[in-house]
Design an enzyme around this catalytic site. Structure first.
Site, mmCIF file in Angstrom:
data_model
loop_
_atom_site.group_PDB
_atom_site.id
_atom_site.type_symbol
_atom_site.label_atom_id
_atom_site.label_comp_id
_atom_site.label_asym_id
_atom_site.label_seq_id
_atom_site.Cartn_x
_atom_site.Cartn_y
_atom_site.Cartn_z
ATOM 1 C CG HIS A 107 -35.423 -33.363 18.800
ATOM 2 N ND1 HIS A 107 -34.816 -34.602 18.792
ATOM 3 C CD2 HIS A 107 -36.424 -33.442 19.716
ATOM 4 C CE1 HIS A 107 -35.428 -35.394 19.665
ATOM 5 N NE2 HIS A 107 -36.405 -34.718 20.232
ATOM 6 C CD GLU A 152 -29.894 -32.152 17.298
ATOM 7 O OE1 GLU A 152 -31.019 -31.826 17.738
ATOM 8 O OE2 GLU A 152 -29.179 -32.996 17.848
ATOM 9 C CB CYS A 165 -32.297 -38.121 18.672
ATOM 10 S SG CYS A 165 -33.378 -37.419 17.411
ATOM 11 C CB CYS A 201 -31.697 -35.007 14.768
ATOM 12 S SG CYS A 201 -33.067 -34.051 15.468
HETATM 13 C C1 HJL Z 1 -31.178 -34.111 20.634
HETATM 14 C C2 HJL Z 1 -32.883 -32.551 20.990
HETATM 15 C C3 HJL Z 1 -33.536 -33.499 21.848
HETATM 16 C C4 HJL Z 1 -32.963 -34.767 22.036
HETATM 17 N N1 HJL Z 1 -31.779 -35.037 21.433
HETATM 18 N N2 HJL Z 1 -29.991 -34.416 20.045
HETATM 19 N N3 HJL Z 1 -31.722 -32.923 20.389
HETATM 20 N N4 HJL Z 1 -34.681 -33.150 22.485
HETATM 21 O O1 HJL Z 1 -33.348 -31.426 20.758
HETATM 22 C C5 HJL Z 1 -33.391 -37.124 22.528
HETATM 23 C C6 HJL Z 1 -34.446 -37.989 23.209
HETATM 24 C C7 HJL Z 1 -35.880 -37.680 22.750
HETATM 25 C C8 HJL Z 1 -36.852 -38.711 23.345
HETATM 26 C C9 HJL Z 1 -38.307 -38.276 23.245
HETATM 27 N N5 HJL Z 1 -33.581 -35.706 22.803
HETATM 28 O O2 HJL Z 1 -38.431 -35.649 21.721
HETATM 29 O O3 HJL Z 1 -34.137 -39.342 22.870
HETATM 30 O O4 HJL Z 1 -40.648 -36.659 22.211
HETATM 31 O O5 HJL Z 1 -36.230 -36.401 23.144
HETATM 32 O O6 HJL Z 1 -39.615 -36.944 19.943
HETATM 33 O O7 HJL Z 1 -36.700 -39.947 22.677
HETATM 34 O O8 HJL Z 1 -38.677 -38.129 21.881
HETATM 35 P P1 HJL Z 1 -39.356 -36.768 21.403
HETATM 36 ZN ZN ZN Z 2 -33.386 -35.134 17.393
#
Ligand code: HJL
Ligand code: ZN
Length: 228
Positions: free
Chosen positions: A114, A116, A151, A161
């Site tokens: 992600h 963060e 998240c 995060c």
């Molecule tokens: C934030 C990110 C990102 C998400 N949220 N704040 N920064 N990709 O870089 C939140 C979303 C998750 C899914 C899938 N996304 O990414 O809820 O596969 O991407 O671990 O729950 O989970 P994974």
């Molecule tokens: Zn996250």
């Protein structure tokens, strides 16, 4: 030195949520009261803290937040679109000297990473620390800017995060005490984001700045459209 206190009282009307900004300027009792009633369509100078209260921000603060959120948005655009996540950008700013300490975007580092997470992980790597220890070198007035709020749960089961942010202030480190976000997380994958309370309970102030939502969400969901 003039001290300025700003308070906002949030009220609701039947069809639009109105907000009353109550601004008191001191010193002494020569107070200037500014009442501004605005609708949700004109919230660009307001932020909502994790407590649910709304605080008025002066133009300089708003502009600064928008400037760094725009930088985070440019980072988000580098993220490879994917149907199962959001493309997010993040940066950590030392607000004492406005130095960008680290940046990150979704999937920048190898693996299912992600924005963060990449931002903190890169900073840790730079100082030969593990991500768990990175709080040690985060200065007191650091602010994490992220296009989407951190998240609180991940479908993949990886560490969310919210926990990564809270972890920076464990072990007696000051860590990150302030997060500025451009949008709340859409409920697409994990429903309502329940991390706001965890951050608030951990002493982390979360500020939502309006004005870039449309572009942030367009970039964040680019991979969703491609898959439909
Ligand atoms: C934030 C990110 C990102 C998400 N949220 N704040 N920064 N990709 O870089 C939140 C979303 C998750 C899914 C899938 N996304 O990414 O809820 O596969 O991407 O671990 O729950 O989970 P994974
Ligand atoms: Zn996250």
């Amino acid at each position: 030195m003039r001290a300025t206190r700003e308070r906002c009282v949030k009220v609701a009307s039947s069809h639009l949520e109105a907000q009353i900004a109550f601004k008191v300027t001191s010193p002494g009792f020569s107070a200037v009261y500014l009442f501004t009633i605005i609708s949700n369509f004109h919230l660009s100078t307001f932020s909502t803290s994790s407590s649910g209260l709304t605080f008025a921000m002066d133009d300089d603060t708003t502009n600064k937040h928008l400037r760094y959120l725009s930088e985070a948005l440019e980072l988000a655009k580098k993220s490879p679109p994917k149907p199962t996540n959001f493309c997010v950008g993040a940066l950590l700013l030392d607000t004492v000297n406005d130095k960008v300490l680290s940046t990150g975007y979704t999937l920048e580092l190898p693996g299912n990473t992600h924005a963060e997470q990449c931002c903190l992980s890169k900073l840790a790597q730079e100082h030969n620390l593990s991500e768990e220890e990175v709080g040690k070198i985060i200065p007191e007035h650091a602010v994490l800017y992220t296009t989407m709020e951190p998240c609180f749960v991940r479908l993949s089961g990886n560490l969310p995060c919210v926990q990564r942010v809270l972890q920076t202030s464990s072990n007696g480190y000051h860590g990150i005490k302030s997060v500025v976000c451009g949008v709340k997380e859409p409920e697409t994958f994990v429903g309502e984001n329940k991390g706001r309370k965890a951050l608030a309970d951990g002493g982390v102030d979360v500020i939502y700045v309006t004005g870039l939502e449309d572009e942030i969400l367009k970039v964040a969901t680019a991979g969703h459209r491609e898959s439909s």
